[in-house]
Design an enzyme around this catalytic site. Structure first.
Site, PDB file in Angstrom:
ATOM      1  N   LEU A 158      -8.150   6.730  11.822  1.00  0.00           N
ATOM      2  CA  LEU A 158      -7.787   7.613  10.700  1.00  0.00           C
ATOM      3  C   LEU A 158      -8.266   7.045   9.379  1.00  0.00           C
ATOM      4  O   LEU A 158      -8.483   7.768   8.418  1.00  0.00           O
ATOM      5  CB  LEU A 158      -6.269   7.782  10.630  1.00  0.00           C
ATOM      6  CG  LEU A 158      -5.594   8.543  11.762  1.00  0.00           C
ATOM      7  CD1 LEU A 158      -4.087   8.473  11.606  1.00  0.00           C
ATOM      8  CD2 LEU A 158      -6.048   9.991  11.789  1.00  0.00           C
ATOM      9  N   THR A 162     -10.528  -2.826   3.744  1.00  0.00           N
ATOM     10  CA  THR A 162     -10.815  -4.247   3.687  1.00  0.00           C
ATOM     11  C   THR A 162      -9.883  -5.065   4.564  1.00  0.00           C
ATOM     12  O   THR A 162     -10.289  -6.032   5.179  1.00  0.00           O
ATOM     13  CB  THR A 162     -10.631  -4.727   2.236  1.00  0.00           C
ATOM     14  OG1 THR A 162     -11.385  -3.878   1.395  1.00  0.00           O
ATOM     15  CG2 THR A 162     -11.108  -6.144   2.072  1.00  0.00           C
ATOM     16  N   PHE A 163      -8.618  -4.672   4.608  1.00  0.00           N
ATOM     17  CA  PHE A 163      -7.630  -5.519   5.256  1.00  0.00           C
ATOM     18  C   PHE A 163      -7.184  -5.020   6.618  1.00  0.00           C
ATOM     19  O   PHE A 163      -6.421  -5.672   7.292  1.00  0.00           O
ATOM     20  CB  PHE A 163      -6.395  -5.647   4.359  1.00  0.00           C
ATOM     21  CG  PHE A 163      -6.731  -6.232   3.023  1.00  0.00           C
ATOM     22  CD1 PHE A 163      -7.337  -7.476   2.938  1.00  0.00           C
ATOM     23  CD2 PHE A 163      -6.468  -5.545   1.859  1.00  0.00           C
ATOM     24  CE1 PHE A 163      -7.657  -8.021   1.711  1.00  0.00           C
ATOM     25  CE2 PHE A 163      -6.789  -6.086   0.626  1.00  0.00           C
ATOM     26  CZ  PHE A 163      -7.388  -7.331   0.552  1.00  0.00           C
ATOM     27  N   GLY A 164      -7.602  -3.850   6.997  1.00  0.00           N
ATOM     28  CA  GLY A 164      -7.120  -3.350   8.272  1.00  0.00           C
ATOM     29  C   GLY A 164      -7.578  -1.944   8.574  1.00  0.00           C
ATOM     30  O   GLY A 164      -8.477  -1.414   7.931  1.00  0.00           O
ATOM     31  N   ASP A 275       1.212   7.081  -5.198  1.00  0.00           N
ATOM     32  CA  ASP A 275       0.060   7.603  -4.476  1.00  0.00           C
ATOM     33  C   ASP A 275       0.216   9.069  -4.103  1.00  0.00           C
ATOM     34  O   ASP A 275      -0.261   9.482  -3.056  1.00  0.00           O
ATOM     35  CB  ASP A 275      -0.119   6.762  -3.203  1.00  0.00           C
ATOM     36  CG  ASP A 275      -1.567   6.363  -2.995  1.00  0.00           C
ATOM     37  OD1 ASP A 275      -2.364   6.500  -3.937  1.00  0.00           O
ATOM     38  OD2 ASP A 275      -1.912   5.930  -1.887  1.00  0.00           O
ATOM     39  N   ASP A 293       2.483   7.099   4.398  1.00  0.00           N
ATOM     40  CA  ASP A 293       2.163   5.781   3.841  1.00  0.00           C
ATOM     41  C   ASP A 293       1.063   5.162   4.693  1.00  0.00           C
ATOM     42  O   ASP A 293       1.215   4.078   5.229  1.00  0.00           O
ATOM     43  CB  ASP A 293       3.396   4.871   3.827  1.00  0.00           C
ATOM     44  CG  ASP A 293       3.088   3.521   3.188  1.00  0.00           C
ATOM     45  OD1 ASP A 293       2.522   3.522   2.087  1.00  0.00           O
ATOM     46  OD2 ASP A 293       3.380   2.477   3.789  1.00  0.00           O
TER      47      ASP A 293
END
Length: 481
Positions: A158, A162-164, A275, A293
């Site tokens: 989905l 950068t981190f996951g 957001d 989220d």
């Protein structure tokens, strides 16, 4: 209670999160972990002038780098399930060492934890209507039955950052769909730390509200943190709006009211969502809102070498975020204004392909409305999209109450909203929570294998890109940031 004292203070250059310029800020590091920045040096340490920047260094990871400027250091921490970074630079290596030592000392002093439980083995019942209290208690009491990567089928990427990664998964035991966010431990937790970072963030405080995506499980492998969140199957609001181009004011009022209800709940817990945008809004099977989220970075996390990089959707950024001033709850009311404008007008309030021009519009341009809009709708949108957060509807001390009392929402009974007593204006054509008609066909047909028991790390899907090249996020109807 120990008195809060200033541990270190002085000038730092802070890099803007969206417009990547360096701004001088006078920072105070306090013993309670607060790290606050001002445009001018405060006259007195206890002065009440609101800071431009207000961070916490609790549970943070510190890194030093010589890019994009020498003597740079980065503070990284987990906010909810999202990694955030802030970048600073000073004039000399010694000065950097002093700041990093002081920040680390404060962070260490805040670590007074109860030993025992492994905080990342976490399980909770779903807050959906079908959950009874009894079911909930059973789910919580079984928390020690460990959830693992092997409990899920992996269907579709989905989002990737950068981190996951965020992957659509199906729980084997129930057939239910979830979004699994997988983060690399190494980027969040310093080598000598255990994965309790997550408990100290808000993750396990188990946010419960009918219009917020619930965290179903959180668990860890030796090098990953995994968050399993509800994935509503009524389709994305973006998808429904793009099909219909514009919603009636009545329909926009319904969705707006549910978003307001969720934001009131978060703000009452001192959480700023930050957001709110169309692609973070989904519908459940009955047509109620679910705020997700699934984001992989809410801040402008970028490769140090590029000066203009965006994470997420710049069209939704509030003026105060662009100016890199500290933003409070009013940033969420701006986001609500943008999504409600899109719903009722069928387009964004400010748009330009050129980011520089777009920012100019957000900061300077007066809002325009189609002639067909009712006076109440115009008044609401004009209030929510005020440039100055202090003048914005919802920007005052009464926060959500201001928005709820606006005449656009006159017909709304707010108690009925939170109890889901209002009839949704549109019901998705799904028959159950496992009906996938609003998912892309390509990934409901087959499952992708990524988790052999002991070596899932070696598989391509979970391998992350090199730190030197950060991919930017794209958005389509089925890929969120």
């Amino acid at each position: 209670m120990n008195e809060v004292s200033v541990i270190k203070e002085g000038w730092l250059h802070k890099r803007g999160e969206y417009i990547k310029t360096w701004r001088p800020r006078y920072f105070l590091l306090k013993s309670d972990g607060s790290f606050i920045g001002y445009k001018e040096r405060p006259e007195a340490p206890d002065q009440t002038l609101p800071p431009l920047n207000n961070f916490s260094v609790a549970e943070c990871q510190l890194m030093k780098t010589e890019r994009p400027r020498p003597n740079t250091f980065v503070i990284r921490c987990l906010q909810w399930t999202t990694v955030i970074e802030r970048t600073f630079h000073v004039d000399s290596p010694d000065e950097r060492e002093e700041w990093m030592r002081a920040i680390q000392m404060v962070a260490n002093s805040l670590k007074q934890r109860a030993p025992g439980e492994d905080p990342m083995d976490y399980k909770c019942g779903s807050p959906s209507d079908s959950s009874t209290t009894e079911e909930m208690e059973v789910a919580v009491s079984k928390a020690r039955a460990k959830v693992t990567m092997n409990d899920f089928d992996y269907l579709k990427l989905l989002g990737k950052g950068t981190f996951g990664k965020v992957i659509l998964v199906r729980e084997k035991a129930t057939g239910r769909y979830y979004a699994m966010k997988i983060l690399r431990k190494e980027v969040i937790i310093a080598k000598d730390e255990v994965a309790h970072t997550v408990t100290e963030s808000r993750v396990l405080q188990n946010t419960r509200h009918p219009f917020l995506t619930a965290l179903k499980y959180a668990f860890q492998t030796h090098d990953r943190l995994c968050f399993v969140m509800e994935y509503a199957n009524g389709g994305e609001l973006f998808f429904h709006l793009s099909r219909e181009r514009v919603f009636t004011e009545e329909r926009a009022r319904f969705y707006g009211a549910e978003i307001v209800s969720a934001l009131e709940y978060l703000h009452s817990r001192d959480v700023v969502y930050r957001d709110i945008k169309l692609e973070n809004l989904m519908l459940d099977k009955d047509g109620h809102i679910k705020i997700t989220d699934f984001g992989l970075c809410k801040e402008g996390i970028s490769d140090g070498a590029t000066m203009k990089t965006f994470c997420g959707t710049p069209e939704y950024l509030a003026p105060e975020v662009l100016e890199d001033n500290d933003y409070g709850r009013a940033v969420d009311w701006w986001g609500l204004g943008v999504v409600m404008y899109e719903m009722m007008c069928g387009r964004l309030p400010f748009y330009n392909q050129d980011h520089e021009r777009l920012f100019e519009l957000i900061l300077m341009e007066e809002i325009r409305f189609p002639r067909t809009l009712s006076p109440e709708a115009k008044s609401l949108l004009a209030g929510l999209l005020k440039k100055d957060p202090k003048q914005r509807l919802g920007g005052g001390p009464s926060d959500a109450k201001e928005v709820m009392e606006h005449r656009f929402f006159l017909s709304i009974n707010w108690q009925d909203v939170v109890q889901k007593k209002l009839l949704p204006p549109f019901k998705p054509q799904v028959t159950s929570e496992v009906d996938t008609r609003y998912f892309d066909d390509e990934f409901t047909a087959q499952s992708i294998t990524i988790t052999p028991p002991d070596r899932y790390d070696s598989l391509g899907l979970l391998e992350l890109d090199q730190r030197t090249h950060f991919p930017q996020f794209s958005y389509s109807a089925s890929i969120r940031e």
